[in-house]
Design an enzyme around this catalytic site. Structure first.
Site, PDB file in Angstrom:
ATOM      1  N   ASN A  38       0.865  -1.179   0.000  1.00 17.86           N
ATOM      2  CA  ASN A  38       0.000   0.000   0.000  1.00 17.86           C
ATOM      3  C   ASN A  38       0.905   1.233   0.000  1.00 17.86           C
ATOM      4  O   ASN A  38       1.459   1.593   1.030  1.00 17.86           O
ATOM      5  CB  ASN A  38      -0.886  -0.043   1.260  1.00 17.86           C
ATOM      6  N   LYS A  96       0.120   4.254  -0.356  1.00 14.82           N
ATOM      7  CA  LYS A  96      -0.550   5.441   0.186  1.00 14.82           C
ATOM      8  C   LYS A  96      -0.301   6.640  -0.746  1.00 14.82           C
ATOM      9  O   LYS A  96      -0.209   6.448  -1.956  1.00 14.82           O
ATOM     10  CB  LYS A  96      -0.096   5.692   1.624  1.00 14.82           C
ATOM     11  N   HIS A 131      -9.570   1.107   4.762  1.00 15.16           N
ATOM     12  CA  HIS A 131      -8.318   1.358   5.473  1.00 15.16           C
ATOM     13  C   HIS A 131      -8.580   2.324   6.624  1.00 15.16           C
ATOM     14  O   HIS A 131      -9.393   3.243   6.503  1.00 15.16           O
ATOM     15  CB  HIS A 131      -7.279   1.942   4.497  1.00 15.16           C
ATOM     16  N   GLU A 187      -7.013   4.805   7.705  1.00 14.58           N
ATOM     17  CA  GLU A 187      -6.823   6.223   7.386  1.00 14.58           C
ATOM     18  C   GLU A 187      -8.064   6.780   6.690  1.00 14.58           C
ATOM     19  O   GLU A 187      -8.443   7.931   6.895  1.00 14.58           O
ATOM     20  CB  GLU A 187      -5.558   6.391   6.520  1.00 14.58           C
ATOM     21  N   GLU A 195      -5.569  -4.830  10.424  1.00 16.26           N
ATOM     22  CA  GLU A 195      -4.538  -3.828  10.677  1.00 16.26           C
ATOM     23  C   GLU A 195      -4.852  -3.090  11.977  1.00 16.26           C
ATOM     24  O   GLU A 195      -5.653  -2.142  11.975  1.00 16.26           O
ATOM     25  CB  GLU A 195      -4.487  -2.811   9.535  1.00 16.26           C
ATOM     26  N   GLY A 198       2.172   2.495  10.714  1.00 17.28           N
ATOM     27  CA  GLY A 198       3.113   3.610  10.565  1.00 17.28           C
ATOM     28  C   GLY A 198       3.774   4.046  11.861  1.00 17.28           C
ATOM     29  O   GLY A 198       4.397   5.101  11.923  1.00 17.28           O
ATOM     30  N   SER A 209       3.195  -1.833  10.380  1.00 22.95           N
ATOM     31  CA  SER A 209       4.641  -1.896  10.633  1.00 22.95           C
ATOM     32  C   SER A 209       5.233  -3.271  10.350  1.00 22.95           C
ATOM     33  O   SER A 209       6.144  -3.719  11.041  1.00 22.95           O
ATOM     34  CB  SER A 209       4.965  -1.429  12.055  1.00 22.95           C
TER      35      SER A 209
HETATM   36  P1  PGA Z   1       2.642   0.489   7.611  1.00 25.31           P
HETATM   37  O1  PGA Z   1       1.203   0.655   6.956  1.00 25.31           O
HETATM   38  O2  PGA Z   1       3.212  -0.820   7.099  1.00 25.31           O
HETATM   39  O3  PGA Z   1       3.441   1.676   7.133  1.00 25.31           O
HETATM   40  O4  PGA Z   1       2.465   0.464   9.085  1.00 25.31           O
HETATM   41  C1  PGA Z   1       0.374  -0.450   6.723  1.00 25.31           C
HETATM   42  C2  PGA Z   1      -0.941   0.016   6.122  1.00 25.31           C
HETATM   43  O5  PGA Z   1      -1.431   1.066   6.534  1.00 25.31           O
HETATM   44  O6  PGA Z   1      -1.509  -0.640   5.230  1.00 25.31           O
END
Ligand code: PGA
Length: 250
Positions: A9, A11, A95, A97, A167, A173, A213
């Protein structure tokens, strides 16, 4: 046997040129042979999709969101059928976010889910609890509701097209990964709810990815769990070597 999937992803990262270079680098690695039984997917921003689609053959292509409607006066939105025509095979929906910054709800996700299924796209449906919910012991309840509210209205046939990504929001993140035990425990719980609703076979065949992460240094211990079928990778998917190392962690 269910699929193993590692999806990147991206983003809101990479310029179109950088994204194309990254996609080419991932495709070059995959062209030498994907790890046995593993599907590799990249999810660039909308603007990169068509150009990236043109350089991928071994690697799947995903979008990061889609509109709730077919077409019409929805300024700024991109429909599932446009994504399909741009070359996407997958679309990430729900997601955290998007749930937290853009007000995505179970209702809007149900509409998006219907759009994806109607257009022959594979939904990567995200779920996960925030830190407060975990600390107050509500994480199972929260994730069960997210799963039930959107997925339990599907027929078994449609459900079989869905990939799930668990997640935990506190791990996205932040550099703070769920422990392999925490991941396995939630993935097993999700599979249990799916079994209760859709039956043994559909639940056993559903790929449930871990995200938050996940990187080359911890992917192996996460993917070693019986109910963890791969990863949805954010930051670590922006580097082809790191992403490839994660894909080789089964
Ligand atoms: P990250 O994000 O691996 O940077 O923690 C994962 C995601 O949001 O899909």
């Amino acid at each position: 046997m269910r699929k193993k999937i590692v999806a990147g992803n991206w983003k809101m990262n990479t310029s179109p040129q950088e994204g194309l270079a990254l996609a080419k680098a991932v495709e070059a690695k995959a062209s030498h042979g994907l790890p046995q039984g593993v599907e590799l997917v990249v999810a660039p921003p909308f603007t990169h999709l068509s150009a990236v689609a043109a350089v991928l053959s071994k690697v799947g292509l995903s979008a990061q969101n889609c509109a709730t409607h077919d077409s019409g006066a929805y300024t700024g939105e991109v429909s599932a059928s446009m994504l399909k025509q741009a070359g996407a095979g997958y679309v990430i929906i729900g997601h955290s976010e998007r749930r937290s910054y853009y007000g995505e709800t179970d209702q809007s996700l149900s509409l998006k889910m219907a759009q994806l299924l109607k257009n022959g796209l594979t939904p990567i449906f995200c779920c996960g609890e925030v830190l407060d919910e975990r600390e107050s012991g509500k994480h199972f309840e929260v994730v069960e509701a997210q799963v039930a509210n959107v997925l339990f209205q599907l027929s078994e046939e449609d459900f079989r097209k869905v990939v799930i990504a668990y997640e935990p929001v506190w791990a996205i993140g932040t550099g703070r990964t769920a422990s392999p035990e925490q991941a396995q425990e939630m993935h097993a719980a999700i599979r249990g709810w799916l079994r209760g609703h859709f039956g043994d076979s559909a639940a056993a065949d559903c790929a449930i990815l871990y995200g938050g992460s996940c990187k080359a240094s911890n992917a192996q211990e996460l993917f070693a769990n019986p109910d963890v079928d791969g990863g949805l990778i954010g930051g670590a998917s922006l580097n082809a070597d790191e992403f490839w190392a994660i894909a080789n962690s089964f």
